[in-house]
Design an enzyme around this catalytic site. Structure first.
Site, PDB file in Angstrom:
ATOM      1  N   LEU A   1      26.266 -72.005 -17.770  1.00 48.22           N
ATOM      2  CA  LEU A   1      27.232 -71.102 -17.165  1.00 48.22           C
ATOM      3  C   LEU A   1      26.501 -70.289 -16.099  1.00 48.22           C
ATOM      4  CD1 LEU A   1      29.105 -69.714 -20.331  1.00 48.22           C
ATOM      5  CD2 LEU A   1      29.931 -71.456 -18.723  1.00 48.22           C
ATOM      6  N   ASP A   2      27.208 -69.934 -15.036  1.00 47.33           N
ATOM      7  CA  ASP A   2      26.616 -69.078 -14.016  1.00 47.33           C
ATOM      8  C   ASP A   2      26.147 -67.766 -14.639  1.00 47.33           C
ATOM      9  OD1 ASP A   2      27.298 -70.991 -12.155  1.00 47.33           O
ATOM     10  OD2 ASP A   2      29.121 -69.966 -11.499  1.00 47.33           O
ATOM     11  N   LYS A   3      25.205 -67.124 -13.992  1.00 50.92           N
ATOM     12  CA  LYS A   3      24.616 -65.885 -14.510  1.00 50.92           C
ATOM     13  C   LYS A   3      25.678 -64.859 -14.897  1.00 50.92           C
ATOM     14  CE  LYS A   3      21.288 -62.239 -13.361  1.00 50.92           C
ATOM     15  NZ  LYS A   3      20.296 -61.752 -12.374  1.00 50.92           N
TER      16      LYS A   3
ATOM     17  N   THR B   1      28.939 -65.382 -15.431  1.00 50.64           N
ATOM     18  CA  THR B   1      30.048 -65.924 -16.217  1.00 50.64           C
ATOM     19  C   THR B   1      29.738 -65.764 -17.700  1.00 50.64           C
ATOM     20  OG1 THR B   1      30.592 -67.533 -14.499  1.00 50.64           O
ATOM     21  CG2 THR B   1      31.409 -67.993 -16.706  1.00 50.64           C
TER      22      THR B   1
END
Length: 305
Positions: free
Chosen positions: A141-143, A145
């Site tokens: 997951l993105d930082k 998110t």
């Protein structure tokens, strides 16, 4: 379902009907679809026993045979230094673990100095329980998110889950808040995504990019913005963020892709994770509660998505 029992470093499976007449080779290569290199390692290091003896990998199993597979406490020491962070666990057994990732935390280190990541926290969590495991993230997951993210506790589970991810057999559902009112209440964004050569981290829709497919469904409108449920067929970097920005509805808080800075992060949460257990074959569904304070998503019950 394949029933099993943990016995120290070994997993014991009493040969079920579905395995009768199959060889260990069949199970590894065709059932679990384990890569050739890892299959060879299990064979050469005698990590499979049948009825207490080294397995003959080409001998058919008989109903009731005791198959032992060495999975635990025999991994290489992890190169990921442990980092304490109290992360919520959504599901865990001997083979897999699902965390509820907080915001502002990378999934894995991007360089040697990056140690405050979820992967480091996962390593600490397992070591604090006395588990000698080399934990592996299956997706990311993105930082900024938040939400459900899947890890494997040993190499066999990791290999099986990697293959499932490649085959799009792990379903991930997200909730996002996008700017404006959506014209279509349900739809699919099927646009390839590639790097933006003018920016070191940003992605963009590009005809030369990788295939990317995002399905979405409108949930509700609030203050002129739309809550949408999204589920992915592909897992490209920043996929949901890029796709909604491309159609003129960037995520709230996502300043990298044109979103209004109403929150300290993009309004994106991985609400639900669905996958087939790599060993037992059970269907696992995990829901990730919201953790932001003050809350970003108002009036939404993750268990209904």
């Amino acid at each position: 379902m394949v029933k099993h029992t943990r016995k120290g470093q070994w997993m014991e499976i009493i040969t079920p009907v579905k395995w009768q007449g199959k060889t260990i080779e069949d199970i590894f290569r065709n059932g679990w679809e384990v890569p050739r290199k890892l299959t060879h390692l299990f064979r050469m290091e005698h990590k499979v026993l049948v009825n207490g003896n080294r397995a003959n990998w080409n001998s058919p199993l008989v109903l009731g045979d005791k198959v032992l597979v060495k999975l635990f406490g025999d991994e290489e020491n992890s190169s990921v230094p442990p980092f304490f962070y109290d992360v919520q666990v959504l599901f865990e057994d001997d083979h897999v673990i699902v965390f509820n990732k907080p915001g502002f935390m990378n999934t894995h280190p991007n360089d040697e100095t990056d140690r405050n990541t979820l992967l480091n926290a996962a390593q600490f969590y397992l070591e604090s329980k006395g588990e000698n495991s080399k934990v592996q993230q299956i997706h990311r997951l993105d930082k900024d998110t938040t939400g459900a993210i899947l890890f494997a506790k040993h190499s066999l589970a990791g290999a099986i889950l990697d293959r499932m991810l490649e085959k799009r057999q792990i379903k991930r559902t997200y909730l996002a808040i996008v700017q404006g009112r959506l014209e279509l209440k349900k739809g699919t964004i099927h646009e390839p995504i590639g790097r933006d050569r003018h920016h070191p981290t940003r992605r963009r829709v590009s005809p030369t990019g990788q295939e990317a497919v995002t399905h979405y469904q409108f949930i509700k409108e609030e203050k002129g913005n739309s809550y949408v449920k999204c589920w992915l067929e592909t897992g490209r970097t920043h996929q949901i963020r890029v796709h909604f920005s491309h159609i003129g509805h960037p995520l709230i808080g996502d300043i990298l892709y044109g979103g209004k800075p109403l929150y300290k992060r993009q309004a994106l949460h991985a609400t639900k994770l669905e996958f087939t257990h790599p060993i037992t074959g059970e269907e696992i569904i995990c829901y990730a509660p919201f953790s932001d304070q003050p809350p970003i998503f108002n009036g939404i019950d993750v268990y209904t998505l």
